[in-house]
Write a protein that holds these residues in place. Structure first.
Motif, short mmCIF file in Angstrom:
data_model
loop_
_atom_site.label_atom_id
_atom_site.label_comp_id
_atom_site.label_asym_id
_atom_site.label_seq_id
_atom_site.Cartn_x
_atom_site.Cartn_y
_atom_site.Cartn_z
N LEU A 160 0.84 -1.19 0.00
CA LEU A 160 0.00 0.00 0.00
C LEU A 160 0.88 1.24 0.00
CD1 LEU A 160 -2.76 -0.86 2.65
CD2 LEU A 160 -2.96 -0.94 0.17
N PRO A 161 0.45 2.30 -0.71
CA PRO A 161 1.20 3.57 -0.67
C PRO A 161 0.91 4.31 0.62
CG PRO A 161 -0.74 3.82 -2.03
CD PRO A 161 -0.70 2.37 -1.62
N ASN A 162 1.67 5.34 0.86
CA ASN A 162 1.43 6.27 1.98
C ASN A 162 1.39 5.55 3.33
OD1 ASN A 162 1.08 8.30 -0.01
ND2 ASN A 162 -1.08 7.75 -0.21
N GLY A 163 2.33 4.64 3.54
CA GLY A 163 2.39 3.92 4.80
C GLY A 163 3.33 4.58 5.79
N GLU A 164 2.94 4.59 7.05
CA GLU A 164 3.76 5.17 8.12
C GLU A 164 3.81 4.21 9.30
OE1 GLU A 164 2.04 8.89 9.19
OE2 GLU A 164 1.75 9.51 7.12
N CYS A 261 5.50 -6.28 17.07
CA CYS A 261 4.43 -5.87 16.18
C CYS A 261 4.57 -4.39 15.85
CB CYS A 261 3.09 -6.13 16.86
SG CYS A 261 1.66 -5.49 15.97
N SER A 262 4.27 -4.03 14.62
CA SER A 262 4.26 -2.62 14.23
C SER A 262 2.83 -2.14 14.11
CB SER A 262 4.98 -2.42 12.88
OG SER A 262 4.32 -3.16 11.86
N ILE A 263 2.60 -0.93 14.59
CA ILE A 263 1.31 -0.26 14.41
C ILE A 263 1.50 0.74 13.27
CG2 ILE A 263 -0.46 1.20 15.45
CD1 ILE A 263 0.32 0.05 18.15
N ASN A 264 0.75 0.56 12.21
CA ASN A 264 0.96 1.33 11.00
C ASN A 264 -0.27 2.12 10.61
OD1 ASN A 264 3.46 -0.13 10.73
ND2 ASN A 264 2.25 -1.85 9.98
N LEU A 265 -0.03 3.20 9.88
CA LEU A 265 -1.10 4.04 9.36
C LEU A 265 -0.97 4.10 7.84
CD1 LEU A 265 -2.27 7.47 10.69
CD2 LEU A 265 -1.60 7.27 8.30
N TYR A 266 -2.09 3.94 7.15
CA TYR A 266 -2.12 4.03 5.69
C TYR A 266 -3.19 5.03 5.27
CZ TYR A 266 0.54 -0.36 5.67
OH TYR A 266 1.49 -1.33 5.87
N LEU A 267 -2.84 5.88 4.32
CA LEU A 267 -3.77 6.87 3.77
C LEU A 267 -4.05 6.53 2.31
CD1 LEU A 267 -2.12 10.04 5.27
CD2 LEU A 267 -4.47 9.35 5.71
N ALA A 268 -5.32 6.54 1.96
CA ALA A 268 -5.69 6.28 0.58
C ALA A 268 -5.71 7.57 -0.22
CB ALA A 268 -7.07 5.62 0.53
N TYR A 282 -4.13 13.75 14.30
CA TYR A 282 -4.55 13.39 15.66
C TYR A 282 -4.10 11.98 16.01
CZ TYR A 282 -7.43 17.59 15.58
OH TYR A 282 -7.86 18.90 15.52
N ILE A 283 -4.14 11.09 15.02
CA ILE A 283 -3.73 9.70 15.27
C ILE A 283 -2.24 9.64 15.54
CG2 ILE A 283 -3.50 7.43 14.21
CD1 ILE A 283 -6.11 8.03 12.69
N ARG A 284 -1.44 10.39 14.77
CA ARG A 284 0.01 10.39 15.00
C ARG A 284 0.33 10.88 16.40
NH1 ARG A 284 0.00 13.15 9.72
NH2 ARG A 284 0.38 11.60 8.10
N THR A 285 -0.34 11.92 16.82
CA THR A 285 -0.10 12.46 18.16
C THR A 285 -0.42 11.42 19.23
OG1 THR A 285 -0.59 14.71 17.44
CG2 THR A 285 -0.74 14.26 19.80
N ALA A 286 -1.50 10.66 19.03
CA ALA A 286 -1.93 9.67 20.03
C ALA A 286 -0.98 8.48 20.10
CB ALA A 286 -3.35 9.19 19.72
N PHE A 287 -0.51 8.01 18.96
CA PHE A 287 0.27 6.78 18.92
C PHE A 287 1.77 7.02 18.98
CE2 PHE A 287 -3.73 5.02 17.59
CZ PHE A 287 -3.69 3.73 18.06
N GLY A 288 2.21 8.19 18.63
CA GLY A 288 3.63 8.44 18.62
C GLY A 288 4.04 9.21 17.39
#
Length: 297
Positions: A160-164, A261-268, A282-288
């Motif tokens: 997936l693109p835009n993965g963090e 385990c990695s917790i990842n964020l993906y944007l479509a 807001y999600i980045r701030t909450a998770f790190g």
């Protein structure tokens, strides 16, 4: 007794301080010079201080007290304009499709949604909970705007693109309080369908020569939680798990070590990408902190 500044007056004060004159400020604000002068007079009388030096020789300039107020006034006006913009601008309307695995909905997501709703009251967030594998497939099909996933660290597919990468946490064995299900053979495990923890869990058990069996067949995290709390099964969890009647198993090495385990964020990419980006903050701030994911486009 509370006393309040008038934002229109503060806006005039800022304009005078920045342009150096009443007339220039009035032209900038599309007001009459007398109106601006009257506002400044009322402002100085209300605080009991001289805020502008009218005899500086270089136009009207803020006094020391005026400089102090100027910084606060700019912050207040900026916040006011931001709020009005978010409440009224069309780009802050619509709906964002957010997908989150059930095992990381708590503790962060409720507060994330609460804060986002305060900042963007005209934006609806539709929350879907599902396994990470299913959520990634949904993004590829255009069915989600932003998702979180839990994956084995270092084995993210990068499909997936835009993965963090937001965070890295160990996987723990969890079971019922003072439970004994972890001693059973075959070992009963409880995982939702589409859970990315299944393969590493099964691989670890088979490598250790431990037979196992699926204790549930469900898409619901609540169902697996009930099974675990009832000492009917065990399952791997992240350290942030918070389920009544469930605790980390003190297995003293009798169960295999699970991977990180990695917790990842993906944007479509899509019509809601702008709103999804706002929610992602807001999600980045909450998770790190945000870390670009290796292998993601």
């Amino acid at each position: 007794m509370h006393r309040n500044f008038d934002l229109g007056t503060l806006r005039s004060f800022i304009a005078v301080a920045e342009t150096g004159g009443m007339t220039s400020a009035a032209n900038k604000l599309h007001m009459t010079q007398s109106t601006v002068s009257m506002q400044i007079k009322r402002l100085e009388e209300s605080v009991g201080l001289s805020l502008l030096d009218r005899n500086s020789g270089r136009g009207i300039r803020p006094t020391a007290e005026g400089e102090q107020l100027l910084g606060y006034a700019r912050s207040m006006i900026d916040l006011n304009d931001e709020i009005w913009g978010r409440l009224t601008a069309p780009k802050y309307e619509g709906m964002v499709l957010l997908g989150v695995p059930g095992d990381i909905v708590r503790p962060h997501i409720p507060n994330v949604l609460k804060q986002f709703n305060r900042a963007f009251p005209r934006v609806r967030v539709k929350l879907t909970t599902a396994g990470s594998i299913d959520l990634k497939a949904a993004v590829l099909k255009g069915q989600q705007d932003i998702i979180l996933t839990t994956e084995v660290y270092g084995e993210e597919t990068g499909d997936l693109p835009n993965g963090e990468l937001l965070n890295i946490e160990p996987l723990l064995w969890t079971g019922s309080l003072d439970g004994h299900a972890w001693l059973s053979r075959p070992l009963p495990i409880a995982l939702v369908r589409g859970c990315s923890f299944r393969k590493p869990t099964v691989d670890a058990l088979e490598a250790a020569g431990i037979t196992w069996v699926d204790a549930v067949d469900t898409d619901s995290e609540d169902s697996t939680s009930v099974a675990v709390a009832a000492d009917f099964a065990i399952r791997p969890e992240l350290p942030s798990f918070d389920y009544p009647g469930v605790e980390e198993i003190a297995h003293r090495g009798e169960l295999p070590t699970l991977p990180q385990c990695s917790i990842n964020l993906y944007l479509a990419d899509g019509p809601n990408a702008g709103l999804a980006q706002e929610l992602a903050k807001y999600i980045r701030t909450a998770f790190g902190t945000e870390i670009p994911m290796k292998g993601a486009a």
